[in-house]
Write a protein that holds these residues in place. Structure first.
Motif, PDB file in Angstrom:
ATOM      1  N   HIS A  78     -25.997 -42.819 -39.738  1.00 15.23           N
ATOM      2  CA  HIS A  78     -27.414 -43.514 -39.040  1.00 15.23           C
ATOM      3  C   HIS A  78     -28.334 -41.884 -37.999  1.00 15.23           C
ATOM      4  O   HIS A  78     -29.543 -42.401 -38.144  1.00 15.23           O
ATOM      5  CB  HIS A  78     -27.816 -44.918 -38.168  1.00 15.23           C
ATOM      6  CG  HIS A  78     -28.312 -44.901 -37.719  1.00 15.23           C
ATOM      7  ND1 HIS A  78     -28.836 -44.650 -36.002  1.00 15.23           N
ATOM      8  CD2 HIS A  78     -29.021 -46.344 -38.094  1.00 15.23           C
ATOM      9  CE1 HIS A  78     -30.183 -44.975 -35.739  1.00 15.23           C
ATOM     10  NE2 HIS A  78     -30.571 -45.831 -37.262  1.00 15.23           N
ATOM     11  N   LYS A  79     -27.561 -41.237 -37.037  1.00 11.35           N
ATOM     12  CA  LYS A  79     -27.621 -40.390 -36.712  1.00 11.35           C
ATOM     13  C   LYS A  79     -28.613 -38.956 -37.586  1.00 11.35           C
ATOM     14  O   LYS A  79     -30.289 -38.383 -37.388  1.00 11.35           O
ATOM     15  CB  LYS A  79     -27.565 -39.785 -35.520  1.00 11.35           C
ATOM     16  CG  LYS A  79     -27.055 -40.524 -34.202  1.00 11.35           C
ATOM     17  CD  LYS A  79     -26.482 -39.496 -33.666  1.00 11.35           C
ATOM     18  CE  LYS A  79     -26.520 -40.234 -31.705  1.00 11.35           C
ATOM     19  NZ  LYS A  79     -25.595 -39.184 -31.359  1.00 11.35           N
ATOM     20  N   LEU A  80     -27.805 -39.432 -38.720  1.00 11.74           N
ATOM     21  CA  LEU A  80     -28.454 -37.628 -39.587  1.00 11.74           C
ATOM     22  C   LEU A  80     -29.770 -38.520 -40.560  1.00 11.74           C
ATOM     23  O   LEU A  80     -31.184 -37.764 -40.248  1.00 11.74           O
ATOM     24  CB  LEU A  80     -27.093 -38.209 -40.553  1.00 11.74           C
ATOM     25  CG  LEU A  80     -27.425 -36.342 -41.328  1.00 11.74           C
ATOM     26  CD1 LEU A  80     -27.582 -35.532 -39.710  1.00 11.74           C
ATOM     27  CD2 LEU A  80     -25.767 -36.514 -42.000  1.00 11.74           C
ATOM     28  N   ILE A 114     -32.019 -32.135 -30.699  1.00 13.05           N
ATOM     29  CA  ILE A 114     -31.140 -31.468 -29.319  1.00 13.05           C
ATOM     30  C   ILE A 114     -31.421 -33.144 -28.917  1.00 13.05           C
ATOM     31  O   ILE A 114     -31.137 -33.979 -28.534  1.00 13.05           O
ATOM     32  CB  ILE A 114     -31.452 -30.427 -29.078  1.00 13.05           C
ATOM     33  CG1 ILE A 114     -30.265 -29.464 -30.447  1.00 13.05           C
ATOM     34  CG2 ILE A 114     -31.168 -30.718 -28.258  1.00 13.05           C
ATOM     35  CD1 ILE A 114     -31.379 -28.012 -29.696  1.00 13.05           C
ATOM     36  N   GLY A 115     -33.435 -33.257 -28.216  1.00 17.49           N
ATOM     37  CA  GLY A 115     -33.910 -34.436 -27.705  1.00 17.49           C
ATOM     38  C   GLY A 115     -33.510 -35.261 -28.179  1.00 17.49           C
ATOM     39  O   GLY A 115     -32.993 -37.157 -27.554  1.00 17.49           O
ATOM     40  N   LEU A 116     -33.211 -35.860 -29.812  1.00 14.51           N
ATOM     41  CA  LEU A 116     -32.379 -37.013 -30.211  1.00 14.51           C
ATOM     42  C   LEU A 116     -30.899 -37.278 -30.499  1.00 14.51           C
ATOM     43  O   LEU A 116     -30.795 -38.339 -30.635  1.00 14.51           O
ATOM     44  CB  LEU A 116     -33.257 -37.206 -31.871  1.00 14.51           C
ATOM     45  CG  LEU A 116     -34.510 -36.962 -31.845  1.00 14.51           C
ATOM     46  CD1 LEU A 116     -34.607 -37.659 -33.499  1.00 14.51           C
ATOM     47  CD2 LEU A 116     -34.974 -38.649 -31.391  1.00 14.51           C
ATOM     48  N   GLY A 117     -29.849 -36.275 -29.825  1.00 11.54           N
ATOM     49  CA  GLY A 117     -28.748 -36.238 -29.495  1.00 11.54           C
ATOM     50  C   GLY A 117     -27.988 -35.984 -30.547  1.00 11.54           C
ATOM     51  O   GLY A 117     -26.829 -36.117 -30.859  1.00 11.54           O
ATOM     52  N   LEU A 118     -28.376 -34.718 -31.284  1.00  6.73           N
ATOM     53  CA  LEU A 118     -27.665 -34.522 -32.138  1.00  6.73           C
ATOM     54  C   LEU A 118     -27.929 -32.402 -32.250  1.00  6.73           C
ATOM     55  O   LEU A 118     -28.199 -31.899 -31.080  1.00  6.73           O
ATOM     56  CB  LEU A 118     -29.014 -34.200 -33.657  1.00  6.73           C
ATOM     57  CG  LEU A 118     -29.005 -35.510 -34.392  1.00  6.73           C
ATOM     58  CD1 LEU A 118     -30.908 -35.605 -35.338  1.00  6.73           C
ATOM     59  CD2 LEU A 118     -27.455 -35.860 -34.887  1.00  6.73           C
TER      60      LEU A 118
END
Length: 147
Positions: A78-80, A114-118
Motif C-alpha cells: 500500500h505504501k509503495l 520520506i515525508g510519507l514515511g518511506l
C-alpha cells in the motif's frame, strides 16, 4: 566517421553498442558516441534497442548507462502504491519492480516520499522505466512531458 542510424530489423546481430542515459534514449534525434568512440546520429521512432545504418552493415545495441537513481524499497504494498501515485501525478518516469520503485534522483521527490514515511536510498544503476500505456499502443501517441 559519422553514421546516421535508425531502427534495425529484429533479426539483426549487434556489432557495436552505445551506452546512453535515459534522457538521450528518449530522444528520436540526437548526436551520440558509440562505445568504441565513433560518432553517430540517431534518427528513429521511439522504442527498440537495435539500430542500424542505411547499409545494414552497422548494427548498434543501445544499452542503459548507470545513472544516479533514487530507490524506494518497501514491503508494504500500500505504501509503495501511494508513492507511485504521487510520483506518477508528477509525470515522473518510474522503474517499478516487486517491493521496489526507482526514479532519476531528485532530492525534492526524495523528501516528499520520506515525508510519507518511506525510506529512500540512492545508487548508480541503469534506469529502465516502465513504458507508458500510450507508448505501447500502436494506434495512439502521447507526447513526453519533461519536468
Amino acid at each position: 566517421m559519422f553514421f546516421l542510424i535508425g531502427k534495425a530489423a529484429v533479426t539483426a546481430q549487434a556489432n557495436a553498442s552505445a551506452t546512453l542515459d535515459f534522457d538521450i534514449r528518449l530522444k528520436s534525434r540526437a548526436r551520440i558516441q558509440l562505445d568504441d568512440g565513433r560518432e553517430a546520429g540517431l534518427a528513429l521512432e521511439r522504442g527498440g534497442d537495435l539500430l542500424s545504418d542505411d547499409s545494414g552493415e552497422l548494427v548498434v545495441r543501445i544499452q542503459s548507462a548507470p545513472e544516479l537513481v533514487s530507490i524506494v524499497l518497501c514491503g508494504d504494498a500500500h505504501k509503495l502504491v501511494v508513492a507511485c501515485y504521487h510520483l506518477g501525478n508528477r509525470h515522473v518516469p518510474l522503474q517499478i519492480e516487486p517491493g521496489r520503485v526507482a526514479y532519476l534522483h531528485d532530492h525534492v521527490l526524495d523528501e516528499m516520499l520520506i515525508g510519507l514515511g518511506l525510506i529512500v536510498g540512492r545508487e548508480q544503476a541503469p534506469f529502465e522505466p516502465v513504458s507508458g500505456a500510450y507508448e505501447t499502443a500502436s494506434h495512439h501517441s502521447h507526447p513526453h512531458h519533461s519536468h
